[in-house]
Design a protein around this motif. Structure first.
Motif, PDB file in Angstrom:
ATOM      1  N   ASP A   1       0.770  -1.257  -0.026  1.00 22.63           N
ATOM      2  CA  ASP A   1       0.165   0.244   0.016  1.00 22.63           C
ATOM      3  C   ASP A   1       0.834   1.306  -0.232  1.00 22.63           C
ATOM      4  O   ASP A   1       1.574   1.673   0.994  1.00 22.63           O
ATOM      5  CB  ASP A   1      -0.898  -0.134   1.261  1.00 22.63           C
ATOM      6  CG  ASP A   1      -1.682   1.171   1.656  1.00 22.63           C
ATOM      7  OD1 ASP A   1      -1.840   1.964   0.469  1.00 22.63           O
ATOM      8  OD2 ASP A   1      -2.479   1.203   2.164  1.00 22.63           O
ATOM      9  N   VAL A   2       1.028   1.813  -1.136  1.00 25.52           N
ATOM     10  CA  VAL A   2       1.818   3.034  -1.213  1.00 25.52           C
ATOM     11  C   VAL A   2       0.986   4.122  -1.854  1.00 25.52           C
ATOM     12  O   VAL A   2       0.202   3.995  -2.727  1.00 25.52           O
ATOM     13  CB  VAL A   2       3.163   2.863  -1.985  1.00 25.52           C
ATOM     14  CG1 VAL A   2       3.963   1.709  -1.366  1.00 25.52           C
ATOM     15  CG2 VAL A   2       2.909   2.463  -3.252  1.00 25.52           C
ATOM     16  N   PHE A   3       1.519   5.197  -1.534  1.00 24.61           N
ATOM     17  CA  PHE A   3       0.694   6.629  -2.106  1.00 24.61           C
ATOM     18  C   PHE A   3       2.272   7.427  -2.236  1.00 24.61           C
ATOM     19  O   PHE A   3       2.739   8.045  -1.404  1.00 24.61           O
ATOM     20  CB  PHE A   3      -0.177   7.234  -1.257  1.00 24.61           C
ATOM     21  CG  PHE A   3      -0.685   8.702  -1.672  1.00 24.61           C
ATOM     22  CD1 PHE A   3      -1.898   8.690  -2.161  1.00 24.61           C
ATOM     23  CD2 PHE A   3       0.274   9.706  -1.372  1.00 24.61           C
ATOM     24  CE1 PHE A   3      -2.403  10.052  -2.822  1.00 24.61           C
ATOM     25  CE2 PHE A   3      -0.476  11.157  -1.942  1.00 24.61           C
ATOM     26  CZ  PHE A   3      -1.512  10.967  -2.587  1.00 24.61           C
ATOM     27  N   VAL A   4       2.158   7.879  -3.522  1.00 20.41           N
ATOM     28  CA  VAL A   4       3.448   8.956  -3.906  1.00 20.41           C
ATOM     29  C   VAL A   4       3.018  10.069  -4.602  1.00 20.41           C
ATOM     30  O   VAL A   4       2.334  10.080  -5.586  1.00 20.41           O
ATOM     31  CB  VAL A   4       4.684   8.125  -4.523  1.00 20.41           C
ATOM     32  CG1 VAL A   4       5.841   9.184  -4.728  1.00 20.41           C
ATOM     33  CG2 VAL A   4       5.054   6.840  -4.070  1.00 20.41           C
ATOM     34  N   GLY A   5       3.105  11.137  -4.046  1.00 24.62           N
ATOM     35  CA  GLY A   5       2.737  12.427  -4.708  1.00 24.62           C
ATOM     36  C   GLY A   5       3.738  13.046  -5.454  1.00 24.62           C
ATOM     37  O   GLY A   5       5.124  12.921  -5.020  1.00 24.62           O
ATOM     38  N   ASN A   6       3.715  13.595  -6.567  1.00 24.50           N
ATOM     39  CA  ASN A   6       4.708  14.657  -7.336  1.00 24.50           C
ATOM     40  C   ASN A   6       5.238  15.632  -6.085  1.00 24.50           C
ATOM     41  O   ASN A   6       6.430  15.786  -6.039  1.00 24.50           O
ATOM     42  CB  ASN A   6       4.258  15.159  -8.273  1.00 24.50           C
ATOM     43  CG  ASN A   6       5.313  15.843  -9.017  1.00 24.50           C
ATOM     44  OD1 ASN A   6       6.471  15.311  -9.293  1.00 24.50           O
ATOM     45  ND2 ASN A   6       4.786  17.066  -9.829  1.00 24.50           N
TER      46      ASN A   6
ATOM     47  N   THR B   1       5.827  15.976  -2.343  1.00 27.86           N
ATOM     48  CA  THR B   1       5.831  14.821  -1.241  1.00 27.86           C
ATOM     49  C   THR B   1       4.553  15.528  -0.255  1.00 27.86           C
ATOM     50  O   THR B   1       4.689  16.281   0.327  1.00 27.86           O
ATOM     51  CB  THR B   1       7.019  14.775  -0.654  1.00 27.86           C
ATOM     52  OG1 THR B   1       7.886  14.581  -1.417  1.00 27.86           O
ATOM     53  CG2 THR B   1       7.202  13.652   0.514  1.00 27.86           C
ATOM     54  N   VAL B   2       3.811  14.579   0.025  1.00 29.70           N
ATOM     55  CA  VAL B   2       2.653  14.965   1.122  1.00 29.70           C
ATOM     56  C   VAL B   2       3.209  14.534   2.285  1.00 29.70           C
ATOM     57  O   VAL B   2       3.533  13.662   2.672  1.00 29.70           O
ATOM     58  CB  VAL B   2       1.274  13.881   0.652  1.00 29.70           C
ATOM     59  CG1 VAL B   2       0.427  14.254   1.674  1.00 29.70           C
ATOM     60  CG2 VAL B   2       0.876  14.365  -0.513  1.00 29.70           C
TER      61      VAL B   2
ATOM     62  N   SER C   1      -3.570   3.246   7.169  1.00 33.32           N
ATOM     63  CA  SER C   1      -2.815   3.197   5.952  1.00 33.32           C
ATOM     64  C   SER C   1      -2.008   4.811   5.667  1.00 33.32           C
ATOM     65  O   SER C   1      -1.033   4.544   5.423  1.00 33.32           O
ATOM     66  CB  SER C   1      -3.762   3.080   4.583  1.00 33.32           C
ATOM     67  OG  SER C   1      -3.560   3.862   3.463  1.00 33.32           O
ATOM     68  N   ASP C   2      -2.812   5.769   5.849  1.00 32.53           N
ATOM     69  CA  ASP C   2      -2.135   6.998   5.934  1.00 32.53           C
ATOM     70  C   ASP C   2      -1.028   7.027   6.754  1.00 32.53           C
ATOM     71  O   ASP C   2       0.189   7.666   6.424  1.00 32.53           O
ATOM     72  CB  ASP C   2      -3.228   8.101   6.236  1.00 32.53           C
ATOM     73  CG  ASP C   2      -2.905   9.474   6.018  1.00 32.53           C
ATOM     74  OD1 ASP C   2      -2.366   9.889   5.086  1.00 32.53           O
ATOM     75  OD2 ASP C   2      -2.845  10.033   7.004  1.00 32.53           O
TER      76      ASP C   2
ATOM     77  N   ASP D   1       1.930   5.102   5.470  1.00 34.82           N
ATOM     78  CA  ASP D   1       2.501   5.748   4.389  1.00 34.82           C
ATOM     79  C   ASP D   1       3.417   7.034   4.943  1.00 34.82           C
ATOM     80  O   ASP D   1       4.600   7.183   4.239  1.00 34.82           O
ATOM     81  CB  ASP D   1       1.336   6.376   3.663  1.00 34.82           C
ATOM     82  CG  ASP D   1       1.647   6.328   2.305  1.00 34.82           C
ATOM     83  OD1 ASP D   1       1.991   5.498   1.611  1.00 34.82           O
ATOM     84  OD2 ASP D   1       1.751   7.594   1.865  1.00 34.82           O
ATOM     85  N   GLN D   2       2.880   7.731   5.854  1.00 35.14           N
ATOM     86  CA  GLN D   2       3.535   9.108   6.338  1.00 35.14           C
ATOM     87  C   GLN D   2       4.760   8.718   6.951  1.00 35.14           C
ATOM     88  O   GLN D   2       5.935   9.120   6.749  1.00 35.14           O
ATOM     89  CB  GLN D   2       2.681   9.841   7.265  1.00 35.14           C
ATOM     90  CG  GLN D   2       1.539  10.540   6.439  1.00 35.14           C
ATOM     91  CD  GLN D   2       2.142  11.682   5.821  1.00 35.14           C
ATOM     92  OE1 GLN D   2       2.353  12.645   6.276  1.00 35.14           O
ATOM     93  NE2 GLN D   2       2.007  11.826   4.411  1.00 35.14           N
TER      94      GLN D   2
ATOM     95  N   ARG E   1       6.406   6.118   6.534  1.00 37.90           N
ATOM     96  CA  ARG E   1       7.503   5.504   5.698  1.00 37.90           C
ATOM     97  C   ARG E   1       8.269   6.648   4.854  1.00 37.90           C
ATOM     98  O   ARG E   1       9.202   6.764   4.531  1.00 37.90           O
ATOM     99  CB  ARG E   1       6.746   4.565   4.488  1.00 37.90           C
ATOM    100  CG  ARG E   1       7.720   3.806   3.928  1.00 37.90           C
ATOM    101  CD  ARG E   1       7.205   2.687   3.015  1.00 37.90           C
ATOM    102  NE  ARG E   1       5.858   3.108   2.514  1.00 37.90           N
ATOM    103  CZ  ARG E   1       4.663   2.722   2.818  1.00 37.90           C
ATOM    104  NH1 ARG E   1       4.621   1.401   3.485  1.00 37.90           N
ATOM    105  NH2 ARG E   1       3.656   2.988   2.013  1.00 37.90           N
ATOM    106  N   THR E   2       7.428   7.638   4.530  1.00 40.50           N
ATOM    107  CA  THR E   2       7.857   8.709   3.892  1.00 40.50           C
ATOM    108  C   THR E   2       9.054   9.480   4.727  1.00 40.50           C
ATOM    109  O   THR E   2      10.176   9.969   4.241  1.00 40.50           O
ATOM    110  CB  THR E   2       6.884   9.899   3.499  1.00 40.50           C
ATOM    111  OG1 THR E   2       5.792   9.165   2.905  1.00 40.50           O
ATOM    112  CG2 THR E   2       7.329  10.822   2.869  1.00 40.50           C
TER     113      THR E   2
END
Lengths: 357, 999
Positions: A6-11, A13-14, A54-55, A58-59, A61-62
């Motif tokens: 489960d990943v989310f990558v923004g152009n 970075t969020v 999930s959020d 993800d955060q 991990r970022t």
């Protein structure tokens, strides 16, 4: 059935600042999720626990991915991996290097070595700060120390330049580096009442007025070493207590100024010799490393505690110190005015800062 | 004929430590093009080497320039053992070959290693001197421009739209040549990356040649895909639309337009390319798939039409003709498109009258028939002779023919919004193609008369013209209910319209739109070879039918009557098939208001059952009402007139048949909730249906402040702010329970998609009010029991304060305010140095660009601003859309088409699968941004992630991922800045007197 990936990558970075703080505080993901839920995150955007988890994952991990960069902040601005607006970069760095003063107080004056690192467990349980968070703060101290140790020039500026920190934070780091370098005794029971901010203030004073960097701008090495020559010259101040005439003259000058202005006048008048001796003795002993490290304990034991038991108010103390140091200027036989001012300026402000319960 | 390629290696930074002893690196660089290699000196003991090399010159054929990438390898010198590779950079030279694109590549590019990811950056300079080649028999096609954008690019004008171009090349996959030996990951990955770069180059060159042959100078809507066929090889194929484009040179003239100008205003502009960013080009119309799906009563018949499935071996029965016979055969004969004869003849001369465009110049798209699609199941076999990829060509040819005939059946001579895709599992491959049947104006056609104005045969209002049926109402290809257009009242329109194109900007829409998805999972038995292919072919029609049913139901539930941007993806795995249909629902004012949904029970005797049903009915009605409110759908009430429906009872027509055993007397006795006589009837006769309805009703509602669509723009929202956030999100879901029913699977799959959307909304909550545009879902079954969903989209904030009507005005107002402010500032400056001969030496770098009349000058000064302004990295925006809100694209720099492989043998250490993929995607973004910046650009538009193949082996602590991305590199300027320049000259002369007051 399980989510395997489960990943989310923004152009761009969020980054969620609240979650960042939770991460910095060393929370586990599930802990952080719970805290966020308690803070009402579920009300936002019709989220549920799953979404929040999930959020948060993800955060975290970022942030973990950013951590490598944050360890050398100058890279943050010209790395290509994360597109982060400049003001967010500043926020990330500043927060990463922020520390708990309770923690800093514990570490202050200790050698930033592996040995101390092992004690972090104790510090963690004592202060209630998560071990992970303690480690980060400790590593930051060590890292800053290592980098600035080898640099020439003014300490605060060096820290600011290399770690892109705000002025306030850079000054705090300077204090930590200064203490770690000079290894002042801060752990004694009698010193426990002093906060990190007290020490940081004193360190600032010492750095500004007593170090090599304070007088000379062309520096060879770390400019936080105290100026040897100055410490040596401090011995000359002994004349103030050893020369009876001078002592009497000094006393009468001070008394003339303070009569009727302070409540503890009589006590002061009676113990002037002791008062003066305490301060001058501290000065004259600073050349010895051992005594130098005991600067703060000496100040407390020999000067602050007696005044406190005599119930001096801070106002009285301020007035006394003011006139005590300025009266010396009118002592014609005293030839060390410059040294005296340099010494008393710092000592006066340190004492006043340290004079509380 | 040759060209000269020149490269200079300037410096490196952030290199990894290669020598543990010294904590430093002795780096040098190899620059390779074709078979020529140059080396720089070794720069000893540094992580930030300054090579400052000479210019390395390669004298090469332009054919090679197109095919080959420039390969830069950074190595660590080692005296005693072999030099260690640090990483590589592949540079696509293509943008430099076209005079209008980039002139130099210069900047910091990430050094990439397939095992370690990005390892530092390298600063390079690359130029090309190209000699003109007039050889008629040349094999190169330098100068043909490529665009991923599926509309006419913003700063161009279409002179001619030539039509469909396609090509495919095949090769052995290097990955599968290791079989007998021990695979070395880095070598294998690099071989694949290099090969795909080469193949893409070759493909582009070949397509370019075709374009030149057709007399065009550009390919728009260029779509390139890879098929990793495993042991049978590697296929790279591409389709596009050949055009002749002309650059609109006078951009300041139109620059005075307010940023939020309405679409209609723009329509009057001669150059549609000039449209303001908020408003994409006019796009085509929609038509009902529905038409086909519901046309015939026996499901098996009707499906075959969209999905004539054929497996190689078995496919001798030509699905094309026969399968679709049900309806296609019927109306193929008496086509009476008299008015369009001329255009048609022009189009008919083409092999495939297909267009990959989804948005069109005004007046180009006349009518839309509906969605046409075709699928076929093939068994892969080894490609024996890569130079003659006949089988693959033949497969696609077959499918395209079928599409063509479907379009014909709908009375259309063209297919727009056309795309092709594949799904491969082991040796089975599903080929799919879909598009929208349409009638086009001959205005941009080569063979049509050039005085296009006379060719407007039908004077129709642009807002509804495309909805008018292209087919003959007496020979209607499928049973449909026609009414007179609710806008013009002159022509007939269908009741529902499905299309694959974007919503035309001029279309009259009521309310807002929303993303509608149909999701389906079907289990399948494990099988091999032909048996497997047959099983899949047999399942496909049912899958499609149900997807359409779902789409239709959800559309009705939202009170809407048309779908745009419909994309149906079918993915095949060993034990299941996945179907995902995404589209943007809208209410077209021209079309009749949709009836409600009505449920009927099968056993009306049971009272509790009826209770249950009426409860459900109530829920449905409530939802419809709520949705109408939510999407602001309140069309004016009009008297309906039904005409020419070949089928007497309307109810029967629109019924969804759950079972084949329906009988006519079942026709609803229940009161139709919405008072419409053509309410949509859902018959509940089995648990399936109940489940479906539940699923229908439990669809997650969008949180307040969010909108979503999968098209370029959201109807009803125009006042975009400049805040955009492009993102990619990937999820993989493991089905642990092997014995799942179809229902169970459906639920899981649907939840997976819904949860993903929920997470996206939550993540982007700070941008509210905002719209997720171009939500592009891709599903895959990477291995048994795994479902992978990947989404790429852009979140765009808009200004809520301004309602639709006054949005424009207030937009203008703020803009004017901004201008005056800027003017004042400017004037002040001007005063300060009155004698200034160069009034444009103003604060903003961009202004200078515009002052320079030479395009080259423009890009250079932009570059110099960028790369020498300290060390901070230039911001590069990315978006899947063809525009950037509040900004104007002033130059296209070339296509970005990149392929990367990343592999790890230390999966756990890299943060598990999520950590691994997160890093990789971030790295891909970084590399795209860096390459765009090096070309001198500040944005990528029409960005898409076309492939994301993820494989893992947790037991071995390994994972591998392949990603393919593409887009158009552009330079944009903020509209406010544009305003500034266009106003400046005046202000300089006339307004100096005001400035005193201004301060």
């Amino acid at each position: 059935m399980s989510t395997e990936l489960d990943v989310f990558v923004g152009n761009t970075t969020v980054l969620d600042e609240d979650v960042y703080q939770l991460w910095l505080d060393g929370h586990t993901v599930s802990n952080a999720v719970r805290i966020r839920m308690e803070a009402g995150a579920l009300q936002e955007c019709e989220a549920n626990a799953e979404v929040l988890h999930s959020d948060t994952m993800d955060q975290f991990r970022t942030f973990q991915m950013c951590e490598r960069l944050l360890q050398s902040p100058s890279k943050v601005a010209n790395q290509l991996l994360f597109q982060i607006p400049p003001h967010r970069q500043t926020m990330l760095i500043e927060r990463y290097y922020e520390f708990d003063s309770v923690f800093a107080r514990e570490v202050l004056g200790k050698k930033l070595s592996k040995g101390t690192k092992k004690d972090l467990d104790d510090i963690s349980s004592k202060t209630g700060i998560a071990l992970k968070c303690c480690r980060r703060q400790f590593d930051n101290f060590k890292h800053v120390f290592k980098v600035v140790e080898e640099l020439k020039g003014p300490l605060v500026e060096n820290i600011q330049r290399h770690f892109l920190l705000s002025d306030v934070l850079a000054r705090d780091y300077a204090a930590i580096v200064f203490f770690a370098n000079s290894r002042f005794e801060t752990g004694k029971r009698k010193l426990q009442y002093l906060s990190f901010q007290d020490f940081a203030f004193c360190a600032g004073q010492l750095i500004s007025y007593w170090t090599v960097g304070a007088v000379n701008n062309v520096m060879e090495d770390l400019d936080v070493d105290l100026e040897k020559e100055f410490l040596h010259d401090l011995k000359d101040l002994k004349v103030l207590v050893n020369d009876k005439d001078m002592l009497d003259q000094h006393k009468s000058l001070v008394c003339a100024q303070l009569r009727g202005k302070i409540k503890v006048f009589s006590e002061m008048e009676a113990s002037f010799k002791n008062l003066s001796r305490a301060l001058v003795n501290i000065a004259s002993k600073l050349t010895h490393t051992k005594d130098f490290r005991d600067l703060f304990i000496d100040l407390v034991e020999k000067f602050i505690e007696p005044r406190r038991s005599d119930k001096w108010t801070i106002g009285d103390l301020r007035l006394f110190l003011k006139h005590y140091s300025s009266s010396v200027h009118t002592l014609e036989a005293f030839r060390h005015q410059v040294i005296w001012d340099r010494y008393m300026g710092v000592i006066k402000s340190c004492i006043l800062k340290m004079y509380h319960d | 004929m040759p060209g000269k390629l020149k490269a200079k290696i300037v410096a490196g930074r952030h290199l990894p430590v290669m020598d543990r002893a010294s904590d430093l690196t002795d780096a040098f660089v190899e620059v390779k093009f074709g078979n020529t290699t140059f080396k720089t000196d070794v720069y000893p003991k540094s992580l930030n080497p300054q090579w400052n090399s000479e210019w390395f010159k390669f004298e090469v054929d332009d054919e090679d320039l197109q095919d080959e990438p420039l390969q830069i390898t950074v190595l660590d010198h080692d005296t005693y053992s072999a030099n260690d590779a640090i990483g590589k950079v592949y540079i696509d030279i293509d943008p430099l070959l076209c005079s209008e694109a980039a002139t130099v590549i210069s900047g910091w590019l990430p050094i990439y290693d397939t095992i370690h990811g990005i390892r530092g950056e390298i600063n390079v300079l690359v130029k090309v001197d190209l000699f003109n080649d007039l050889n008629r028999f040349r094999q190169s096609s330098c100068g043909v421009k490529f665009f991923c954008t599926t509309s006419i690019p913003r700063c161009y004008r279409a002179i001619m739209v030539h039509g469909f171009v396609e090509e495919l090349v095949v090769n052995e996959d290097p990955e599968y040549q290791w079989i007998d030996r021990i695979r070395t990951p880095r070598a294998s990955n690099e071989a694949r990356q290099r090969l795909i770069f080469l193949m893409s180059g070759e493909l582009q060159r070949k397509i370019g040649l075709k374009v030149l042959e057709m007399g065009g100078n550009a390919v728009v809507g260029y779509l390139q895909c890879f098929d990793l066929e495993g042991e049978s090889g590697l296929v790279v194929r591409a389709i596009g639309t050949a055009c002749t484009l002309e650059k609109i040179s006078t951009f300041p003239a139109t620059a005075t337009y307010p940023s939020n100008s309405s679409p209609s205003k723009d329509m009057k502009e001669p150059g549609f390319g000039e449209e303001t960013p908020g408003v994409p080009l006019s796009s085509g119309p929609p038509t009902p798939l529905r038409a086909q799906t519901f046309s015939s009563f026996s499901p098996s018949k009707s499906y075959s039409r969209q999905s004539s499935s054929s497996d190689t071996e078995l496919s001798l029965t030509p699905k094309t003709g026969m399968g679709s016979g049900g309806s296609a055969g019927k109306e193929a004969g008496p086509l009476k498109a008299l008015l369009r004869q001329q255009t048609q003849s022009a189009l008919e001369q083409r092999e495939y009258p297909f267009f990959t465009l989804t948005a069109f110049p005004p007046g180009f798209l006349l009518h839309v028939g509906g969605v046409v699609s075709a699928r076929s199941v093939k068994l892969l076999d080894r490609i024996h002779n890569p130079d003659e990829p006949e089988t693959r060509d033949a497969w696609w040819e077959e499918i395209r023919q079928e599409i063509k005939s479907h379009a014909k059946a709908l009375g259309c001579h063209a297919v727009v919004g056309y795309s092709e895709s594949t799904s491969i599992c082991e040796e089975v491959c599903i080929l799919s193609a879909s598009g929208t049947a349409a009638i086009l104006s001959s205005r941009f056609m080569q063979d049509g008369p050039l005085d296009a104005e006379h060719r407007f045969e039908e004077v129709v209002s642009p807002g509804c013209g495309f909805c008018h049926i292209p087919y003959d109402e007496l020979n209607i290809p499928f049973p449909a209910q026609l009414t007179y257009c609710y806008c013009c009242r002159h022509y007939k329109v269908p009741d529902v319209l499905f299309t694959t194109i974007d919503l035309p900007t001029e279309a009259n829409v009521t309310g807002k739109g929303c993303l509608i998805q149909a999701r389906l999972c079907r289990t399948k038995k494990k099988a091999q070879g032909e048996g497997n292919a047959t099983a899949i072919s047999n399942l496909l029609p049912f899958l499609e039918y149900e997807l359409h049913t779902q789409l239709m139901n959800k559309l009705k539930l939202r009170g809407m009557n048309a779908l745009f941007g419909l994309r149906i993806q079918i993915s095949v795995g060993e034990t299941m098939l996945l179907g995902l249909a995404s589209a943007t629902g809208v209410y077209l004012t021209a079309l009749p208001s949709p009836g409600g949904i009505q449920i009927t029970g099968k056993t009306p005797s049971d009272i509790t059952y009826e209770q249950h049903i009426s409860n459900m009915q109530k829920k449905i009605n409530d939802t419809i009402t709520k949705n109408k409110e939510l999407y602001e759908i309140n069309p004016p009430e009009v008297v309906e007139e039904i005409i020419g429906s070949p089928i007497p009872e309307p109810c029967q027509r629109s019924r969804l048949f759950r079972s084949h055993s329906e009988s006519s007397d079942e026709v609803s006795e229940l009161d139709l909730s919405h008072g419409k006589k053509d309410a949509f009837v859902l018959e509940i006769d089995d648990t399936d249906a109940v489940e479906d309805i539940h699923a229908l009703l439990t669809d997650f509602s969008i949180p307040a402040g969010f909108y979503s669509c999968n098209t370029e723009i959201m109807p009803g929202i125009q006042n975009w702010t400049s805040a955009i956030q492009m993102f990619t999100s990937v999820r993989v879901f493991r089905l642990n329970n092997a014995n799942l029913t179809n229902q169970g699977l459906n639920k899981i799959f649907s939840d997976l998609c819904e949860n993903l959307l929920k997470s996206l909304y939550f993540k982007l909550r700070s941008m509210v009010p905002c719209c997720l545009c171009h939500l592009n879902f891709t599903v895959a079954i990477p291995e048994d029991e795994l479902i992978q969903v990947a989404v790429t989209a852009v979140a765009m904030s808009f200004d809520k304060e301004q309602s639709l009507e006054n949005g424009k005005q207030s937009g203008e107002k703020t803009l004017i305010k901004a201008i005056t402010d800027e003017q004042l500032q400017f004037n002040l400056e001007l005063n300060a140095e009155t004698s200034s001969s160069n009034p444009l030496s103003s604060p903003k770098g961009i202004t200078m660009e515009k002052a320079s009349p030479l395009p080259e000058g423009r890009s250079r000064s932009l570059r110099s601003n960028r790369s020498y302004s300290g060390s901070s990295v230039a911001v590069v925006k990315m978006t899947p859309l063809s525009f950037i809100p509040g900004a104007k694209i002033i130059r296209y720099l070339g296509i970005i088409n990149m392929f990367f492989i990343r592999e790890t043998t230390s999966l756990r250490e890299e943060g598990g699968v999520s950590g691994f993929l997160h890093t990789f995607i971030a790295e891909v973004f970084a590399m795209v941004r860096a390459h765009v910046a090096a070309l001198g650009g500040n944005a990528v538009v029409s960005y898409s992630m076309k492939e994301c193949v993820f494989m893992e082996n947790p037991n071995k602590n390994q994972a591998q991922c392949l990603i393919n991305v593409s887009g158009d590199a552009v330079i944009f300027v903020r509209e406010s800045e544009l305003e500034l320049t266009s106003v400046q000259p005046q202000s300089a002369t006339t307004q100096t007197s005001n400035c005193g007051e201004g301060t």
